[in-house]
Scaffold this active site. Sequence first.
Site, PDB file in Angstrom:
ATOM      1  N   PHE A 188     -89.418 -56.980  88.630  1.00 46.48           N
ATOM      2  CA  PHE A 188     -90.492 -57.937  88.403  1.00 46.48           C
ATOM      3  C   PHE A 188     -91.656 -57.535  89.301  1.00 46.48           C
ATOM      4  CE2 PHE A 188     -93.131 -61.609  89.068  1.00 46.48           C
ATOM      5  CZ  PHE A 188     -93.299 -62.083  87.778  1.00 46.48           C
ATOM      6  N   ASP A 229     -92.895 -51.994  96.381  1.00 41.36           N
ATOM      7  CA  ASP A 229     -93.473 -53.307  96.106  1.00 41.36           C
ATOM      8  C   ASP A 229     -92.838 -54.307  97.075  1.00 41.36           C
ATOM      9  OD1 ASP A 229     -94.082 -55.849  95.223  1.00 41.36           O
ATOM     10  OD2 ASP A 229     -93.813 -55.395  93.102  1.00 41.36           O
ATOM     11  N   LYS A 249     -98.817 -62.034  98.412  1.00 42.80           N
ATOM     12  CA  LYS A 249     -98.202 -63.309  98.769  1.00 42.80           C
ATOM     13  C   LYS A 249     -98.443 -63.703 100.221  1.00 42.80           C
ATOM     14  CE  LYS A 249     -94.790 -63.365  95.051  1.00 42.80           C
ATOM     15  NZ  LYS A 249     -95.566 -64.238  94.165  1.00 42.80           N
TER      16      LYS A 249
END
Length: 401
Positions: A141, A226, A255
């Site tokens: 994801f 990531d 984030k």
Amino acid sequence: MTATERSIAAADEHSAHNYHPLPVVVASAEGAWMTDVEGRRYLDMLAGYSALNFGHGNRRLINAAKAQLDRVTLTSRAFHHDRFAEFCAELADLCGMEMVLPMNTGAEAVETAVKTARKWGYRVKGVPDGRAKIIVADNNFHGRTTTIISFSTDEEARADYGPYTPGFEIVPYGDLAALEAAVDEHTVAVLLEPIQGEAGVLVPPAGYLAGVRRLTAERNVLFMADEIQSGLGRTGRTFACEHEGVVPDVYILGKALGGGVIPVSAVVSSREVLGVHRPGEHGSTFGGNPLACAVALEVIAILRSGEYQERATELGEHLHRELGLLAGTGAVEAVRGRGLWAGVDIAPAHGTGRDVSERLMERGVLVKDTHGSTIRIAPPLVISKEDLNWGLDQLRAVLGA
């Protein structure tokens, strides 16, 4: 109708139904706790998918934002501003890298990394134009843009969005032999999550990341990590790659870099890699804006203390020990994770992940399900041990364990 019901009904009337939130309407929050429009308090055990690593309303971050709000919030990259150079230098140093390309959201950062890898492949490695290949893992994801969902194996994310972007090959996550077999002369990068969050907090086999690092170095391929969810303290280290002593060629961050205050993301790498970009080839109006830089600089200062990495390690050991005991009752089929981050597979007899999430909400704890039977636990790193234990008590009660 209650205030909660009115708010949810209004949202359903006027917003696209691209999410299925739990039926709670948050009005305020502080630390690890949120309060809804009815005045009910909830322990946040999700932390905005790690965007809120440093807690709701962290005073250092809020004060940094307030101070910058009174000065300047946006210039666009058409002009320089006085927070940009410091932000880039500090983030590069935190990562042990040389250059930073700032964006806003995690998906934008992944798109930027993909473009960077391809350009590096053509200009530096010498791959023929249009032939660049990036290898990714199944169950990944990395976001929801058209290009990113093109290499997703989640049909819910992919369905009805084709035609899809070519140039990607998918291999099983954690399978080093499959990865090695997929690398060829046109491979420019391997893009991986060091821990797959959305897939259920899947931790790869020991030695896998080190093997990826070794293979990519030998084959002149970029290793792009990531760390949007796994990075910046969540696993007990600044970066999850550190657990295997690995430094990738490219960090993709987001984030928690914005502290839950403002969207901030970045691609961080060497001069050789990020130096392939030239003026006008890639950019963002808001990327690297003064407000984002001010908040992110304070995040970097917080991380340099090591306090939150230590908390994630200590509380994470406690969390996994307690969840391990819960697994022994039969109510839980499996527990995975690292640091203050866990994926918990609920035994079918106790309901789906959504069922358990809703029952926990009724008891004042907020988590989120994924892939049917799994709930994710990732509280803000500021959570106290007492509050963490209380949240785990609610989970035991919900499962009758």
